[in-house]
Every structure is written in structure tokens, then in C-alpha cells.
Design a protein around this motif. Structure first.
Motif, PDB file in Angstrom:
ATOM      1  N   ASP A 127     -19.368 -48.571  90.081  1.00  0.00           N
ATOM      2  CA  ASP A 127     -19.122 -47.363  89.294  1.00  0.00           C
ATOM      3  C   ASP A 127     -18.138 -47.655  88.163  1.00  0.00           C
ATOM      4  O   ASP A 127     -17.128 -48.336  88.377  1.00  0.00           O
ATOM      5  N   LEU A 128     -18.413 -47.128  86.979  1.00  0.00           N
ATOM      6  CA  LEU A 128     -17.504 -47.293  85.849  1.00  0.00           C
ATOM      7  C   LEU A 128     -16.301 -46.362  85.980  1.00  0.00           C
ATOM      8  O   LEU A 128     -15.234 -46.651  85.458  1.00  0.00           O
ATOM      9  N   VAL A 129     -16.501 -45.238  86.666  1.00  0.00           N
ATOM     10  CA  VAL A 129     -15.420 -44.292  86.944  1.00  0.00           C
ATOM     11  C   VAL A 129     -15.321 -44.163  88.461  1.00  0.00           C
ATOM     12  O   VAL A 129     -16.307 -43.864  89.136  1.00  0.00           O
ATOM     13  N   CYS A 130     -14.133 -44.396  88.993  1.00  0.00           N
ATOM     14  CA  CYS A 130     -13.930 -44.314  90.438  1.00  0.00           C
ATOM     15  C   CYS A 130     -14.134 -42.875  90.919  1.00  0.00           C
ATOM     16  O   CYS A 130     -13.552 -41.945  90.360  1.00  0.00           O
ATOM     17  N   ARG A 131     -14.933 -42.719  91.950  1.00  0.00           N
ATOM     18  CA  ARG A 131     -15.191 -41.392  92.510  1.00  0.00           C
ATOM     19  C   ARG A 131     -13.967 -40.844  93.249  1.00  0.00           C
ATOM     20  O   ARG A 131     -13.856 -39.648  93.468  1.00  0.00           O
ATOM     21  N   GLY A 132     -13.049 -41.726  93.621  1.00  0.00           N
ATOM     22  CA  GLY A 132     -11.838 -41.294  94.312  1.00  0.00           C
ATOM     23  C   GLY A 132     -10.765 -40.809  93.356  1.00  0.00           C
ATOM     24  O   GLY A 132     -10.416 -39.637  93.331  1.00  0.00           O
ATOM     25  N   CYS A 133     -10.242 -41.715  92.539  1.00  0.00           N
ATOM     26  CA  CYS A 133      -9.088 -41.375  91.687  1.00  0.00           C
ATOM     27  C   CYS A 133      -9.457 -41.034  90.249  1.00  0.00           C
ATOM     28  O   CYS A 133      -8.607 -40.588  89.493  1.00  0.00           O
ATOM     29  N   LYS A 134     -10.692 -41.282  89.861  1.00  0.00           N
ATOM     30  CA  LYS A 134     -11.222 -40.974  88.527  1.00  0.00           C
ATOM     31  C   LYS A 134     -10.696 -41.896  87.426  1.00  0.00           C
ATOM     32  O   LYS A 134     -10.871 -41.633  86.254  1.00  0.00           O
ATOM     33  N   ARG A 135     -10.066 -43.012  87.838  1.00  0.00           N
ATOM     34  CA  ARG A 135      -9.713 -44.023  86.832  1.00  0.00           C
ATOM     35  C   ARG A 135     -10.956 -44.834  86.489  1.00  0.00           C
ATOM     36  O   ARG A 135     -11.931 -44.856  87.232  1.00  0.00           O
ATOM     37  N   PHE A 136     -10.900 -45.518  85.373  1.00  0.00           N
ATOM     38  CA  PHE A 136     -12.002 -46.372  84.961  1.00  0.00           C
ATOM     39  C   PHE A 136     -11.903 -47.697  85.688  1.00  0.00           C
ATOM     40  O   PHE A 136     -10.813 -48.120  86.090  1.00  0.00           O
TER      41      PHE A 136
ATOM     42  N   TYR B 119     -14.577 -32.801  87.797  1.00  0.00           N
ATOM     43  CA  TYR B 119     -13.557 -33.802  87.455  1.00  0.00           C
ATOM     44  C   TYR B 119     -14.212 -35.163  87.211  1.00  0.00           C
ATOM     45  O   TYR B 119     -13.910 -35.847  86.239  1.00  0.00           O
ATOM     46  N   LEU B 120     -15.157 -35.533  88.059  1.00  0.00           N
ATOM     47  CA  LEU B 120     -15.860 -36.797  87.880  1.00  0.00           C
ATOM     48  C   LEU B 120     -16.711 -36.761  86.609  1.00  0.00           C
ATOM     49  O   LEU B 120     -16.715 -37.720  85.831  1.00  0.00           O
ATOM     50  N   GLN B 121     -17.410 -35.651  86.376  1.00  0.00           N
ATOM     51  CA  GLN B 121     -18.237 -35.534  85.181  1.00  0.00           C
ATOM     52  C   GLN B 121     -17.407 -35.585  83.909  1.00  0.00           C
ATOM     53  O   GLN B 121     -17.787 -36.247  82.938  1.00  0.00           O
ATOM     54  N   LEU B 122     -16.270 -34.932  83.920  1.00  0.00           N
ATOM     55  CA  LEU B 122     -15.389 -34.935  82.753  1.00  0.00           C
ATOM     56  C   LEU B 122     -14.810 -36.325  82.511  1.00  0.00           C
ATOM     57  O   LEU B 122     -14.733 -36.786  81.368  1.00  0.00           O
ATOM     58  N   SER B 123     -14.435 -37.010  83.583  1.00  0.00           N
ATOM     59  CA  SER B 123     -13.923 -38.380  83.458  1.00  0.00           C
ATOM     60  C   SER B 123     -15.005 -39.314  82.924  1.00  0.00           C
ATOM     61  O   SER B 123     -14.739 -40.162  82.066  1.00  0.00           O
ATOM     62  N   ALA B 124     -16.228 -39.173  83.425  1.00  0.00           N
ATOM     63  CA  ALA B 124     -17.335 -40.010  82.964  1.00  0.00           C
ATOM     64  C   ALA B 124     -17.646 -39.727  81.494  1.00  0.00           C
ATOM     65  O   ALA B 124     -17.904 -40.662  80.712  1.00  0.00           O
ATOM     66  N   ALA B 125     -17.609 -38.470  81.100  1.00  0.00           N
ATOM     67  CA  ALA B 125     -17.850 -38.116  79.696  1.00  0.00           C
ATOM     68  C   ALA B 125     -16.766 -38.705  78.801  1.00  0.00           C
ATOM     69  O   ALA B 125     -17.048 -39.207  77.707  1.00  0.00           O
ATOM     70  N   TYR B 126     -15.523 -38.641  79.265  1.00  0.00           N
ATOM     71  CA  TYR B 126     -14.410 -39.231  78.513  1.00  0.00           C
ATOM     72  C   TYR B 126     -14.654 -40.731  78.339  1.00  0.00           C
ATOM     73  O   TYR B 126     -14.475 -41.284  77.255  1.00  0.00           O
ATOM     74  N   TYR B 127     -15.065 -41.394  79.405  1.00  0.00           N
ATOM     75  CA  TYR B 127     -15.339 -42.829  79.351  1.00  0.00           C
ATOM     76  C   TYR B 127     -16.427 -43.122  78.314  1.00  0.00           C
ATOM     77  O   TYR B 127     -16.264 -44.017  77.470  1.00  0.00           O
ATOM     78  N   GLN B 128     -17.515 -42.383  78.377  1.00  0.00           N
ATOM     79  CA  GLN B 128     -18.636 -42.618  77.459  1.00  0.00           C
ATOM     80  C   GLN B 128     -18.253 -42.339  76.005  1.00  0.00           C
ATOM     81  O   GLN B 128     -18.698 -43.036  75.098  1.00  0.00           O
ATOM     82  N   ARG B 129     -17.430 -41.338  75.787  1.00  0.00           N
ATOM     83  CA  ARG B 129     -17.052 -40.932  74.436  1.00  0.00           C
ATOM     84  C   ARG B 129     -15.954 -41.817  73.840  1.00  0.00           C
ATOM     85  O   ARG B 129     -15.990 -42.157  72.672  1.00  0.00           O
ATOM     86  N   ARG B 130     -14.983 -42.216  74.665  1.00  0.00           N
ATOM     87  CA  ARG B 130     -13.808 -42.895  74.107  1.00  0.00           C
ATOM     88  C   ARG B 130     -13.662 -44.364  74.477  1.00  0.00           C
ATOM     89  O   ARG B 130     -13.044 -45.115  73.738  1.00  0.00           O
ATOM     90  N   ILE B 131     -14.175 -44.771  75.619  1.00  0.00           N
ATOM     91  CA  ILE B 131     -13.966 -46.137  76.092  1.00  0.00           C
ATOM     92  C   ILE B 131     -15.171 -47.029  75.805  1.00  0.00           C
ATOM     93  O   ILE B 131     -15.040 -48.116  75.258  1.00  0.00           O
ATOM     94  N   ALA B 132     -16.351 -46.562  76.187  1.00  0.00           N
ATOM     95  CA  ALA B 132     -17.565 -47.377  76.038  1.00  0.00           C
ATOM     96  C   ALA B 132     -17.803 -47.841  74.604  1.00  0.00           C
ATOM     97  O   ALA B 132     -18.138 -49.011  74.396  1.00  0.00           O
ATOM     98  N   PRO B 133     -17.624 -46.991  73.575  1.00  0.00           N
ATOM     99  CA  PRO B 133     -17.849 -47.484  72.207  1.00  0.00           C
ATOM    100  C   PRO B 133     -16.920 -48.647  71.837  1.00  0.00           C
ATOM    101  O   PRO B 133     -17.341 -49.598  71.185  1.00  0.00           O
TER     102      PRO B 133
END
Length: 153
Positions: free
Chosen positions: A19-28, A132-146
Motif C-alpha cells: 500500500d502507498l498509504v498505510c491503512r493504520g496510521c495513514k502515512r505514506f 481518512y484513508l481516502q483523503l490521505s490517498a487523494a493527498y498522495y496522488q495530488r501532491r506526492i506522486a507527481p
């Protein structure tokens, strides 16, 4: 020193499964892997993001209505205060630990927002986990992945 800031880890790590975003703590995943290498400033920035995302998820659903009752319940339920965590993190920890037992939110010093008034504590916990997981994943896709993509190009 880079060990003064407590980790958000809650022992439910899914990054080991890819997982790119941890389901437990929501860190990348890279934050989980590199946590002990980060400076306190970097760790605080991660906590700040987690707090902001969790506040976005919890605030529309739950509020603390009786701070003294809420604080007492945290003590009774042995939910530790984490110095960099926002109050929403404490609400979240209480739900994670006790949602199966909560029948009346008022008894825990909490008030459910009107749109969620008929929801059980378990349903709220599950919705918060999901959002919380969806928001963290969206943040990852929008700000980290690029940024990672640019680094590979």
C-alpha cells in the motif's frame, strides 16, 4: 536529534503489503520506511498533515461537547495524549478503541453532528476510517506522486 517526535504508527501497517498509504496510521509508505531518518521538523510536518486531514474528516461528524467528561474518558480508557496530535486524533483513538461499546456519545463528552445523529459509534468509526484513508490517498496522488514521477523522468 531526530527521535523526540513520537511515531503515528498504531501497529496496523499495510505498507508491507504494497500500500502507498498505510491503512493504520495513514502515512505514506516512504514515510513509514524512513521515519527514523527524518528530522524532528520533518516528523512534525507529517503530524501536521495527518492532523489536518483527520480534522477534515471528524469535525463534520463529531464535536467535543463536554471537555471535562471527554478528558476523563480518555484517562479511564487509557488513551495516551500524543504531544503533536490534534484533539481530533484523541477522538479517533477513542473510537478505534471503544466504538463497539459506545451507546451514548454524551457519556463520552461528545456530540454527533445532526447529519450523523442516527449513526452508531461503529458506523461513525468505519466512515471516519474510510474517509481518512481516502483523503490521505487523494493527498498522495495530488501532491506526492507527481513529484515522484518527475524524479523518475
Amino acid at each position: 536529534m531526530n527521535h523526540l517526535v513520537k511515531t503515528p504508527c498504531n501497529g496496523i501497517c499495510s505498507t508491507v503489503f504494497g500500500d502507498l498509504v498505510c491503512r493504520g496510521c495513514k502515512r505514506f509508505n516512504h514515510e513509514v520506511i524512513n521515519w527514523n531518518l527524518y528530522s524532528d521538523h520533518e516528523k512534525q510536518a507529517i503530524w501536521q498533515r495527518l492532523n489536518q486531514l483527520l480534522a477534515q474528516v471528524i469535525t463534520p461528524k463529531l464535536k467535543i461537547s463536554q471537555p471535562s467528561v471527554f478528558e476523563q474518558k480518555l484517562k479511564t480508557e487509557a488513551i495516551c495524549h500524543v504531544p503533536l496530535a490534534a484533539v481530533q486524533f484523541q477522538i479517533y483513538q477513542l473510537l478505534v478503541k471503544k466504538a463497539h461499546q459506545i451507546r451514548q456519545f454524551e457519556a463520552y463528552g461528545l456530540r454527533v453532528q445532526p447529519a450523523f445523529g442516527s449513526w452508531t459509534a461503529m458506523a461513525l468509526k468505519e466512515a471516519i476510517e474510510h474517509d481518512y484513508l481516502q483523503l490521505s490517498a487523494a493527498y498522495y496522488q495530488r501532491r506526492i506522486a507527481p513529484g515522484l514521477q518527475q524524479a523518475c523522468d
